[in-house]
Design an enzyme around this catalytic site. Structure first.
Site, PDB file in Angstrom:
ATOM      1  N   LYS A  55       0.848  -1.200   0.000  1.00 25.00           N
ATOM      2  CA  LYS A  55       0.000   0.000   0.000  1.00 25.00           C
ATOM      3  C   LYS A  55       0.886   1.254   0.000  1.00 25.00           C
ATOM      4  CE  LYS A  55      -3.660  -2.590   2.236  1.00 25.00           C
ATOM      5  NZ  LYS A  55      -4.185  -3.116   3.509  1.00 25.00           N
ATOM      6  N   GLN A  99      -4.015  -1.747   9.965  1.00 27.96           N
ATOM      7  CA  GLN A  99      -3.982  -3.060   9.315  1.00 27.96           C
ATOM      8  C   GLN A  99      -4.619  -4.118  10.212  1.00 27.96           C
ATOM      9  OE1 GLN A  99      -2.902  -3.727   6.095  1.00 27.96           O
ATOM     10  NE2 GLN A  99      -3.695  -5.780   6.474  1.00 27.96           N
ATOM     11  N   ASP A 122     -10.639   3.338   4.755  1.00 28.92           N
ATOM     12  CA  ASP A 122     -10.879   1.906   4.541  1.00 28.92           C
ATOM     13  C   ASP A 122     -12.248   1.476   5.080  1.00 28.92           C
ATOM     14  OD1 ASP A 122     -10.103  -0.517   3.479  1.00 28.92           O
ATOM     15  OD2 ASP A 122      -9.101  -1.200   5.306  1.00 28.92           O
TER      16      ASP A 122
END
Ligand code: NAP
Length: 287
Positions: A55, A99, A122
């Site tokens: 990413k 994450q 996200d």
């Protein structure tokens, strides 16, 4: 066999999205704004480290900034919340990605919900999920957004279609079901307790596989002409769909790799650029 099934080329879709984003990044640079994604990794899970690195590299290739925060696996929930609060306050950070998964002693839900809505690129916060459900402006999770982007890139019809989503996780199965519903699909959500799964899938015009089990979806479950989106990513680059068998019946199908995966990263970049533009516009209005 369906004649000439379309192979839904996620790498090509991602490249097109990134080309458009590069222009927007240049325009932001003229306003002295560089979109910045902060990634927070807790612990030393090798797969997570790889995802975070990918990413970050994707950000840099587009002229964006990636700020990597790597915390010790012993980090407490409170310490992680402090880090997230600091990133929320930092005007140079536009998107925050924590994450998943974090070590089990950490309250992951509390950590996700500490991310401010405008930086939740996200789609992991409770509020962001609710706004996605209502069809408001929050960023949806990136993989569900990628699935929708692939359908749209190939102009595959959604309205009125029966979409069967296999999987109901908060980051994938549930939000993609809501996005499909908001586009007027008739949606059936299946999970590990679903009975007669194969016969439900046989009635689907659109199949989304989000199970986490290699080659789980069988060829003879597929209605001829169905569209298949395989979000699965299992060891050895294997999807959740038995690709060769399903290809015989599908009208369109995503491969693994180079299907949903690259578009997921492109959506993360797009959400971060969106967030940077939103922040820059808000500053202009306040000035
Ligand atoms: P997850 O949290 O483990 O959820 C899996 C879902 O599948 C659960 O809802 C589970 O049902 C359901 N399931 C398990 N066994 C089943 C069965 N026998 N029949 C029907 N449903 C069953 O996984 P996830 O995070 O959503 O990820 C799913 C897949 O997508 C994985 O392969 C993952 O690697 C991949 N993924 C890909 C991307 C990408 O960018 N391409 C991003 C995220 C995830 P229950 O709820 O009843 O347990």
């Amino acid at each position: 066999m369906t004649t000439n099934p379309i192979i839904l080329d996620g790498a090509r879709v991602a490249d097109t999205i990134k080309e458009q984003l590069a222009q927007r990044v240049l325009r932001l640079a003229e306003r002295q704004v560089v979109p910045c994604l902060a990634t927070v990794l807790v612990g030393d899970d090798p797969a997570s480290e790889t995802y975070v690195r990918m990413k970050g590299s994707a950000c840099k290739r587009l002229g964006m900034v990636s700020r990597r925060i790597h915390l010790d696996r012993e980090t407490s929930t409170e310490q992680l919340l402090d880090v997230i609060r600091q990133l929320n306050e930092d005007p140079l950070v536009h998107g925050i990605l924590l994450q998943h998964p974090v070590p089990p002693h950490i309250d992951e839900r509390a950590a996700f919900d500490a991310i401010s809505l405008e930086k939740d690129v996200d789609g992991v916060t409770t509020l962001g999920f609710a706004q996605t459900a209502f069809g408001f402006g929050a960023f949806p999770s990136c993989t569900p957004a990628a699935i929708m982007a692939i359908l749209d890139a190939y102009q595959l019809p959604i309205e009125g279609k029966h979409a069967v989503v296999i999987g109901r996780s908060p980051i994938l199965g549930k939000p993609v079901s809501l996005l499909l519903l908001n586009r007027n699909a008739t949606v059936t959500i299946c999970h590990s307790k679903t009975q007669e799964l194969a016969s439900i899938v046989r009635s689907a015009d659109i199949v989304v596989a989000a199970v986490g089990r290699p080659r789980f979806v069988q060829g003879d479950w597929i209605k001829p002409g169905a569209v298949i989106l395989d979000a699965g990513y299992n060891k050895g680059n294997i999807g959740d769909v038995d690709y060769d068998a399903c290809l015989q019946r599908a009208s369109a199908i995503t491969p693994v790799p180079a299907g949903v995966g690259p578009v997921t990263i492109a959506m993360l970049l797009r959400h971060t650029v969106d967030a940077a533009e939103n922040a820059a516009s808000a500053q202009t209005i306040m000035a």
